[in-house]
Design an enzyme around this catalytic site. Structure first.
Site, PDB file in Angstrom:
ATOM      1  N   GLU A 137     -10.948   1.621  -1.518  1.00 23.29           N
ATOM      2  CA  GLU A 137      -9.480   0.959  -1.568  1.00 23.29           C
ATOM      3  C   GLU A 137      -9.319   0.200  -2.910  1.00 23.29           C
ATOM      4  OE1 GLU A 137      -6.920   1.579   0.229  1.00 23.29           O
ATOM      5  OE2 GLU A 137      -7.739   2.534   2.054  1.00 23.29           O
TER       6      GLU A 137
ATOM      7  N   ARG B 286      -6.543   1.344  -5.510  1.00 19.77           N
ATOM      8  CA  ARG B 286      -5.492   0.653  -5.972  1.00 19.77           C
ATOM      9  C   ARG B 286      -5.842  -0.651  -7.201  1.00 19.77           C
ATOM     10  NH1 ARG B 286      -2.904  -0.879   0.349  1.00 19.77           N
ATOM     11  NH2 ARG B 286      -4.178   0.465   1.310  1.00 19.77           N
TER      12      ARG B 286
ATOM     13  N   ASP C 277      -9.229  13.761   3.139  1.00 20.71           N
ATOM     14  CA  ASP C 277      -8.042  14.316   2.405  1.00 20.71           C
ATOM     15  C   ASP C 277      -8.166  14.114   0.995  1.00 20.71           C
ATOM     16  OD1 ASP C 277      -8.075  11.366   2.516  1.00 20.71           O
ATOM     17  OD2 ASP C 277      -5.893  11.141   3.206  1.00 20.71           O
TER      18      ASP C 277
ATOM     19  N   GLU D   3       2.923  10.606   1.823  1.00 20.76           N
ATOM     20  CA  GLU D   3       2.311  11.862   1.906  1.00 20.76           C
ATOM     21  C   GLU D   3       3.318  13.058   1.952  1.00 20.76           C
ATOM     22  OE1 GLU D   3      -0.535   9.016   2.494  1.00 20.76           O
ATOM     23  OE2 GLU D   3       1.138   9.623   3.718  1.00 20.76           O
TER      24      GLU D   3
END
Length: 607
Positions: free
Chosen positions: A266, A270, A399, A533
């Site tokens: 993360e 980010r 993903d 998404e």
């Protein structure tokens, strides 16, 4: 018009680079000693090591080491005038026997000299008091700290910033499109301004309680995740005053030397991704500097027996660990597989190959491993290098690994054939084992669990429609048309998951069991947390086909977010998309500003 290859599915603009391995080694010195007896123990061990090295010195007539910058290459001895290959890579001519003996004697003399020097140093240390030794230790510590400060202040090498296409597209000529674009921009202002008032410096915002919010992925510290994550959206939308406010906060407040355990994945996407995107867009050096500072803090996470990083790392101590819920203490495919783009750019910008080497090591390890049915399981143990539970998904836990394989190929100007092959192999296995068509004719991507296909698709998996479309060009056996069609079918299925709810917003996951199709069954799967998404897939389909339905579907989603997620203090997710009177979760996610609104703003309403 924005070039699709420049907008990753995660919403970041990362320019294509043709990057080879950098060639500047990087070293970090540390010194940590304690009491006198420990020091003497270390010296004794060193002396013993010297004796051992002297008596057990390998026969240098057989092997020699040469430093080639990025790595040491072991080169076998061959007779003069002849060649030999090592691992099928290097062709080197060997020296004669006389040179071998001279080199061997030189090494022996050096060991003797080091041994005598160590003995003299040990004698001197024995004469000193405990207080004197402590003072010397403190002096050495201070020296190391000063060297680290000097290195941090040292300017990074100047490298060309690739030209970014599509960041200044101008206003659309059509009045209707211009109004829609302005509406998305106003939504961004509403989200940002309320964060600025009620959550400034906190990681995220609770728009109903009107205060800051954070989760365990950011640790216990407040690092302004929303600020960093939203910078590129602000810049692209032309909100330059807001962008400068964010830049000032980063310059004055963003500090990574905190005792806080964060998610490597993360924080990479980010923070490092956000900072690099802001740097490439604006050219402001502070963003590059902060990205490199944070990246150095993440490197200890790779200190595992296999080089597969821990899921979490303490920014201060460098201690890493994995999520307690992960199968058999494993690392997660979508986490350690979603570092490549940022780390390759870090090596490009710094000249330091360590970042590139870390992610390439991950790739090499994955290539060597057996994969059940050609599928990548979501869990890999960083201690043993073995797969955990045989669970494969293109949604959560898997993903973005597949996205980054494709983007690595695109980012390299389509020269990273290794990444493209891994992507093509994976997609073929996914299509064979995971993709099915429901009784009602909806194409979905299920999840493979221990030999069984679970007919459930997550909101996160809806990104794959856009991925298939983006990867159509360059696909094997001229199957571009096939993958465009497959992407369109996935987009239709995900649109149905939105259209079959009361709010016209999609649930976190939905099933295809019997009469139930594209609908969430469990209460815990009925929420929507402002995810991007589905809208991203609409964006790619619109860009590649210009079929107006995708632009219409995107606008439908924007109106639903405005109607049901907007509150006076910002935007909030909802707990049940099937209820006409939804309850809010009171969280404005940083990715809503960084991804959802950016894709809506550029998704067909600007051209």
């Amino acid at each position: 018009m924005t070039t699709p290859a420049l907008l990753p599915l995660s919403g970041r603009r990362i320019p294509p680079l043709n990057l080879g391995p950098p060639s500047f080694p990087h070293h970090r010195a540390t010194l940590r000693l304690s009491e006198k007896f420990i020091l003497l123990l270390i010296l004794s061990a060193f002396i013993t090591l010297c004796f051992g090295a002297f008596f057990f010195l390998p026969d240098s007539s057989k092997h020699k080491r040469f430093d080639l910058g990025l790595e040491d290459v072991l080169i076998p001895h061959v007779d003069a005038g002849k060649g030999a290959k090592h691992s099928g890579i290097f062709l080197i001519h060997g020296p004669d026997e006389h040179r071998h003996r001279e080199e061997e004697e030189r090494l022996r003399n050096k060991i003797r000299a080091d041994h005598e020097k160590a003995l003299e140093e040990a004698k001197e240390k024995l004469k000193k008091s405990r207080e004197e030794i402590r003072a010397e230790i403190q002096t050495e510590k201070n020296k190391v700290v000063q060297e680290m400060k000097i290195r941090e202040k040292k300017p990074l090498p100047a490298v060309p910033i690739p030209n970014l296409i599509g960041t200044h597209g101008g206003d659309p000529e059509d009045n209707d499109l211009r109004e829609k674009r302005e509406k998305i921009k106003e939504m961004m202002k509403h989200a940002w301004d309320n964060y600025r008032i009620y959550g400034w410096g906190h990681n995220e915002l609770r728009p109903i309680a009107r205060k800051g919010h954070s989760t365990n992925i950011f640790g216990t510290s407040q690092m302004g995740a929303t600020i960093v994550d939203a910078l590129d959206t602000l810049y692209i939308m032309g909100l330059h005053d807001e962008f400068r406010d964010g830049q000032k906060w980063i310059e004055n407040n963003l500090d990574f030397s905190v005792n806080s355990e964060v998610s490597v994945f993360e924080v990479n996407i980010r923070f490092i991704g956000g900072l690099l995107a802001a740097y490439y867009l604006s050219g402001e050096e502070i963003f590059k500097i902060k990205a490199v500072q944070l990246a150095e803090k993440l490197l200890p996470a790779f200190n595992t027996p296999t080089g597969i990083p821990w899921a979490m790392v303490n920014l201060k101590s460098g201690v890493g660990r994995n999520w307690g819920w992960a199968s058999a203490g494993s690392s997660i495919l979508a986490e350690f597989g979603t570092l490549h783009m940022e780390f390759v750019h870090l090596s490009y910008l710094t000249g330091n190959p360590i970042y590139y080497k870390k992610v390439m090591h991950i790739r090499k390890l994955l290539q060597k491993m057996d994969r059940p049915n050609g599928l990548y399981p979501n869990y890999l143990n960083p201690r043993t290098g073995r797969w955990g539970q045989y669970h494969t998904s293109v949604g959560g836990l898997g993903d973005s690994f597949y996205e980054y394989l494709l983007k690595a190929w695109l980012m390299s100007d389509k020269t990273d054939h290794e990444a493209r092959k891994m992507y093509d192999d994976a997609v073929e296995a996914i299509e064979k084992h995971l993709i099915r068509k429901s009784r009602g004719g909806l194409t979905f991507i299920g999840e493979w669990k221990n030999g069984h296909l679970e007919k459930k698709m997550g909101h996160l998996a809806c990104f794959a429609g856009g991925m298939f479309v983006l990867g159509a060009d360059g696909s094997r056996m001229d199957k571009a048309g096939h993958y465009l069609e497959l992407g369109a079918e996935i987009a239709r299925t995900c649109h149905e998951s939105y259209d079959r709810t009361a709010l016209k917003l999609g649930p976190e996951s939905f099933k295809f069991d019997g009469a139930v199709e594209a609908v969430a069954v469990r209460q815990a799967e009925k929420y929507y947390i402002l995810r991007p998404e589905v809208i991203e897939t609409y964006w790619y389909l619109w860009r590649f086909t210009h079929d107006p339905r995708y632009r219409e579907w995107g606008w439908e989603a924007a109106l639903a977010i405005e109607k049901y997620c907007r509150v006076s203090g910002g935007f909030s997710g909802v707990k049940d998309v099937y209820s006409s009177t939804p309850t809010h979760d009171d969280v404005q996610q940083s990715f809503f500003l960084a991804e959802t609104l950016k894709v809506l703003e550029s998704g067909g309403y600007t051209s």
